[in-house]
Structure formats: C-alpha cells, structure tokens
Design a protein around this motif. Structure first.
Motif, PDB file in Angstrom:
ATOM      1  N   PHE A   1       5.303  -0.011   5.361  1.00 23.54           N
ATOM      2  CA  PHE A   1       4.845   0.400   4.047  1.00 23.54           C
ATOM      3  C   PHE A   1       5.062  -0.726   3.038  1.00 23.54           C
ATOM      4  O   PHE A   1       4.158  -1.099   2.300  1.00 23.54           O
ATOM      5  N   ASN A   2       6.267  -1.288   3.041  1.00 24.48           N
ATOM      6  CA  ASN A   2       6.575  -2.368   2.114  1.00 24.48           C
ATOM      7  C   ASN A   2       5.690  -3.581   2.359  1.00 24.48           C
ATOM      8  O   ASN A   2       5.178  -4.187   1.412  1.00 24.48           O
ATOM      9  N   ALA A   3       5.504  -3.934   3.619  1.00 24.43           N
ATOM     10  CA  ALA A   3       4.661  -5.089   3.947  1.00 24.43           C
ATOM     11  C   ALA A   3       3.215  -4.847   3.516  1.00 24.43           C
ATOM     12  O   ALA A   3       2.562  -5.745   2.976  1.00 24.43           O
ATOM     13  N   ALA A   4       2.718  -3.646   3.728  1.00 16.73           N
ATOM     14  CA  ALA A   4       1.337  -3.327   3.351  1.00 16.73           C
ATOM     15  C   ALA A   4       1.155  -3.389   1.834  1.00 16.73           C
ATOM     16  O   ALA A   4       0.154  -3.912   1.344  1.00 16.73           O
ATOM     17  N   VAL A   5       2.118  -2.877   1.093  1.00 23.10           N
ATOM     18  CA  VAL A   5       2.025  -2.925  -0.372  1.00 23.10           C
ATOM     19  C   VAL A   5       2.050  -4.373  -0.849  1.00 23.10           C
ATOM     20  O   VAL A   5       1.217  -4.792  -1.660  1.00 23.10           O
ATOM     21  N   LYS A   6       2.995  -5.165  -0.334  1.00 18.87           N
ATOM     22  CA  LYS A   6       3.131  -6.562  -0.770  1.00 18.87           C
ATOM     23  C   LYS A   6       1.927  -7.408  -0.367  1.00 18.87           C
ATOM     24  O   LYS A   6       1.651  -8.430  -0.994  1.00 18.87           O
ATOM     25  N   ALA A   7       1.208  -6.987   0.684  1.00 22.23           N
ATOM     26  CA  ALA A   7       0.010  -7.696   1.122  1.00 22.23           C
ATOM     27  C   ALA A   7      -1.238  -7.187   0.407  1.00 22.23           C
ATOM     28  O   ALA A   7      -2.348  -7.578   0.737  1.00 22.23           O
ATOM     29  N   ASP A   8      -1.064  -6.312  -0.567  1.00 21.08           N
ATOM     30  CA  ASP A   8      -2.146  -5.779  -1.398  1.00 21.08           C
ATOM     31  C   ASP A   8      -3.123  -4.911  -0.609  1.00 21.08           C
ATOM     32  O   ASP A   8      -4.314  -4.857  -0.903  1.00 21.08           O
ATOM     33  N   MET A   9      -2.601  -4.192   0.397  1.00 22.65           N
ATOM     34  CA  MET A   9      -3.418  -3.242   1.147  1.00 22.65           C
ATOM     35  C   MET A   9      -3.509  -1.939   0.353  1.00 22.65           C
ATOM     36  O   MET A   9      -2.621  -1.610  -0.433  1.00 22.65           O
ATOM     37  N   ARG A  10      -4.574  -1.197   0.552  1.00 20.81           N
ATOM     38  CA  ARG A  10      -4.695   0.129  -0.050  1.00 20.81           C
ATOM     39  C   ARG A  10      -3.938   1.114   0.836  1.00 20.81           C
ATOM     40  O   ARG A  10      -4.177   1.182   2.039  1.00 20.81           O
ATOM     41  N   ILE A  11      -3.019   1.870   0.264  1.00 21.90           N
ATOM     42  CA  ILE A  11      -2.255   2.856   1.027  1.00 21.90           C
ATOM     43  C   ILE A  11      -3.059   4.154   1.042  1.00 21.90           C
ATOM     44  O   ILE A  11      -3.306   4.765   0.010  1.00 21.90           O
ATOM     45  N   ASP A  12      -3.489   4.555   2.232  1.00 24.27           N
ATOM     46  CA  ASP A  12      -4.318   5.751   2.398  1.00 24.27           C
ATOM     47  C   ASP A  12      -3.492   6.994   2.726  1.00 24.27           C
ATOM     48  O   ASP A  12      -3.860   8.105   2.340  1.00 24.27           O
TER      49      ASP A  12
ATOM     50  N   GLY B   1      12.317   5.959  -1.972  1.00 18.45           N
ATOM     51  CA  GLY B   1      10.962   5.748  -2.459  1.00 18.45           C
ATOM     52  C   GLY B   1      10.211   4.629  -1.757  1.00 18.45           C
ATOM     53  O   GLY B   1       9.003   4.514  -1.888  1.00 18.45           O
ATOM     54  N   LYS B   2      10.931   3.803  -0.988  1.00 18.25           N
ATOM     55  CA  LYS B   2      10.294   2.682  -0.292  1.00 18.25           C
ATOM     56  C   LYS B   2      10.154   2.922   1.205  1.00 18.25           C
ATOM     57  O   LYS B   2       9.760   2.032   1.943  1.00 18.25           O
ATOM     58  N   ASP B   3      10.464   4.124   1.656  1.00 18.90           N
ATOM     59  CA  ASP B   3      10.403   4.426   3.079  1.00 18.90           C
ATOM     60  C   ASP B   3       9.070   5.065   3.448  1.00 18.90           C
ATOM     61  O   ASP B   3       8.334   5.532   2.592  1.00 18.90           O
ATOM     62  N   ALA B   4       8.791   5.059   4.717  1.00 16.23           N
ATOM     63  CA  ALA B   4       7.618   5.756   5.252  1.00 16.23           C
ATOM     64  C   ALA B   4       8.005   6.254   6.641  1.00 16.23           C
ATOM     65  O   ALA B   4       8.640   5.545   7.405  1.00 16.23           O
ATOM     66  N   THR B   5       7.629   7.487   6.930  1.00 17.02           N
ATOM     67  CA  THR B   5       7.943   8.049   8.236  1.00 17.02           C
ATOM     68  C   THR B   5       6.654   8.276   9.018  1.00 17.02           C
ATOM     69  O   THR B   5       5.602   8.520   8.439  1.00 17.02           O
ATOM     70  N   VAL B   6       6.790   8.169  10.313  1.00 17.17           N
ATOM     71  CA  VAL B   6       5.667   8.428  11.209  1.00 17.17           C
ATOM     72  C   VAL B   6       6.138   9.456  12.227  1.00 17.17           C
ATOM     73  O   VAL B   6       7.207   9.319  12.804  1.00 17.17           O
ATOM     74  N   ASP B   7       5.368  10.488  12.411  1.00 15.09           N
ATOM     75  CA  ASP B   7       5.665  11.539  13.377  1.00 15.09           C
ATOM     76  C   ASP B   7       4.381  11.774  14.163  1.00 15.09           C
ATOM     77  O   ASP B   7       3.431  12.360  13.640  1.00 15.09           O
ATOM     78  N   TRP B   8       4.359  11.292  15.385  1.00 13.19           N
ATOM     79  CA  TRP B   8       3.149  11.302  16.216  1.00 13.19           C
ATOM     80  C   TRP B   8       2.436  12.647  16.154  1.00 13.19           C
ATOM     81  O   TRP B   8       3.023  13.685  16.412  1.00 13.19           O
ATOM     82  N   GLY B   9       1.179  12.626  15.749  1.00  5.54           N
ATOM     83  CA  GLY B   9       0.355  13.820  15.691  1.00  5.54           C
ATOM     84  C   GLY B   9       0.499  14.624  14.408  1.00  5.54           C
ATOM     85  O   GLY B   9      -0.254  15.564  14.189  1.00  5.54           O
ATOM     86  N   ASN B  10       1.473  14.282  13.565  1.00  2.00           N
ATOM     87  CA  ASN B  10       1.694  15.041  12.336  1.00  2.00           C
ATOM     88  C   ASN B  10       1.585  14.186  11.079  1.00  2.00           C
ATOM     89  O   ASN B  10       0.819  14.494  10.179  1.00  2.00           O
ATOM     90  N   GLN B  11       2.405  13.139  11.008  1.00  2.00           N
ATOM     91  CA  GLN B  11       2.423  12.281   9.827  1.00  2.00           C
ATOM     92  C   GLN B  11       2.190  10.843  10.249  1.00  2.00           C
ATOM     93  O   GLN B  11       2.628  10.419  11.307  1.00  2.00           O
ATOM     94  N   ASP B  12       1.526  10.100   9.375  1.00  2.00           N
ATOM     95  CA  ASP B  12       1.184   8.733   9.720  1.00  2.00           C
ATOM     96  C   ASP B  12       1.317   7.849   8.493  1.00  2.00           C
ATOM     97  O   ASP B  12       1.400   8.333   7.367  1.00  2.00           O
ATOM     98  N   LEU B  13       1.340   6.566   8.726  1.00  2.00           N
ATOM     99  CA  LEU B  13       1.196   5.573   7.668  1.00  2.00           C
ATOM    100  C   LEU B  13      -0.143   4.906   7.906  1.00  2.00           C
ATOM    101  O   LEU B  13      -0.374   4.323   8.967  1.00  2.00           O
ATOM    102  N   LYS B  14      -1.027   5.046   6.935  1.00  2.00           N
ATOM    103  CA  LYS B  14      -2.360   4.454   7.060  1.00  2.00           C
ATOM    104  C   LYS B  14      -2.632   3.586   5.841  1.00  2.00           C
ATOM    105  O   LYS B  14      -2.341   3.990   4.713  1.00  2.00           O
ATOM    106  N   PHE B  15      -3.168   2.416   6.097  1.00  2.00           N
ATOM    107  CA  PHE B  15      -3.550   1.522   5.010  1.00  2.00           C
ATOM    108  C   PHE B  15      -4.838   0.815   5.379  1.00  2.00           C
ATOM    109  O   PHE B  15      -5.218   0.747   6.551  1.00  2.00           O
ATOM    110  N   THR B  16      -5.523   0.302   4.358  1.00  2.00           N
ATOM    111  CA  THR B  16      -6.819  -0.350   4.548  1.00  2.00           C
ATOM    112  C   THR B  16      -6.785  -1.734   3.948  1.00  2.00           C
ATOM    113  O   THR B  16      -6.321  -1.927   2.817  1.00  2.00           O
ATOM    114  N   ASN B  17      -7.301  -2.689   4.698  1.00  2.00           N
ATOM    115  CA  ASN B  17      -7.490  -4.041   4.190  1.00  2.00           C
ATOM    116  C   ASN B  17      -8.777  -4.031   3.364  1.00  2.00           C
ATOM    117  O   ASN B  17      -9.867  -3.928   3.910  1.00  2.00           O
TER     118      ASN B  17
END
Length: 150
Positions: A1-12, A27-43
């Motif tokens: 999450f932090n790397a994506a924000v600093k790289a100016d990716m759009r957090i989806d 506030g700077k964390d992101a969790t991933v739970d297979w099939g339920n929650q994800d971290l998605k970002f777009t270049n």
C-alpha cells in the motif's frame, strides 16, 4: 500500500487490519484475505512499472514499485494521523478453577483507533504541494479479561 501510494498509483481497493499491527503506523496498513479482501491499485501513467518484492532477514516483506520518476523532483509521502482513541475496558469474570482471591489475565486489552491517511505531494525544495485524504481506518477495541477465583 505504501509503495503504491508513493509511486503515485491510484488505490482502487484497500482494507485496514481489524486490530492495529506493530510493523506499520495506524492508517498505513493494508490487509489481504484471499477471496474476501484485496489490495488493488492501478498504474495511471503512460509508462510501465516494475514491482519488486522480497523477504528480509528479519522476516519482513518489502515492496518496491519502479517506473518513471515524478516530474521536477517531486516526491510523495504517506502521512497518517490518529484522530480518535477508544480505550479498552477491563472485564472481571469468575473462574472456579482459581483459588479464592487469585487473579489471572485471560485476554490482554487493546485500545481501538480511528486513523486517517493522507497522500502528500512535495516539490524538490521540500514544500508541500498537496494533501489528499486517502482513507480512514477503524481498528477494533479488545477488552481486557481478568479471571478471579471466587
């Protein structure tokens, strides 16, 4: 999450952990739970990116996102602010297996929090150009449970 924000990716899509974690600020964390929650970002840039991930000797996962540098020496940081603290309460519960007057901690308490994370853009001279609210995180309160001998 932090790397994506600093790289100016759009957090989806991003979800915080249910409780605070020790390895990153609230506030700077992101969790991933297979099939339920994800971290998605777009270049959203016109350039390719390279994503690097590795495990450090102290068992931490590190991510880097590489691509075109931001214009004019700009940089992006992620700033998080705790805006509310919910103090845990202590619950006392009888335990017939304990001797009279003896106490035992069954569950340690953890405060709950509300935190806000901001994407902050800086110019090359260190002047703040913009501050954008990215997300609000809510972390659960976990009450302390003390058992007592009755």
């Amino acid at each position: 999450f932090n790397a994506a924000v600093k790289a100016d990716m759009r957090i989806d899509e991003r979800h915080n952990h249910s409780l605070t974690v020790h390895y990153v600020d609230k506030g700077k964390d992101a969790t991933v739970d297979w099939g339920n929650q994800d971290l998605k970002f777009t270049n959203t840039s016109a350039d390719d990116i390279y994503i690097c991930c590795y495990l450090t000797d102290d068992k931490r996962v590190r991510f880097g996102i590489f691509g075109r540098l931001l214009p004019d020496g700009e940089k992006i940081t992620l700033d998080a602010v705790t805006v509310k603290v919910n103090k845990f309460e202590t619950e006392y519960q009888p335990d017939p297996s304990l001797p009279h007057g003896k106490l035992a901690v069954a569950q340690n308490g953890r405060d709950g929090y509300k935190a806000e994370a901001y994407k902050v853009r800086w110019d090359a001279a260190g002047n703040e150009l913009s501050r954008e609210l990215l997300c609000t995180s809510i972390y659960k309160t976990k009450n302390e449970i003390i058992l007592y001998g009755a």
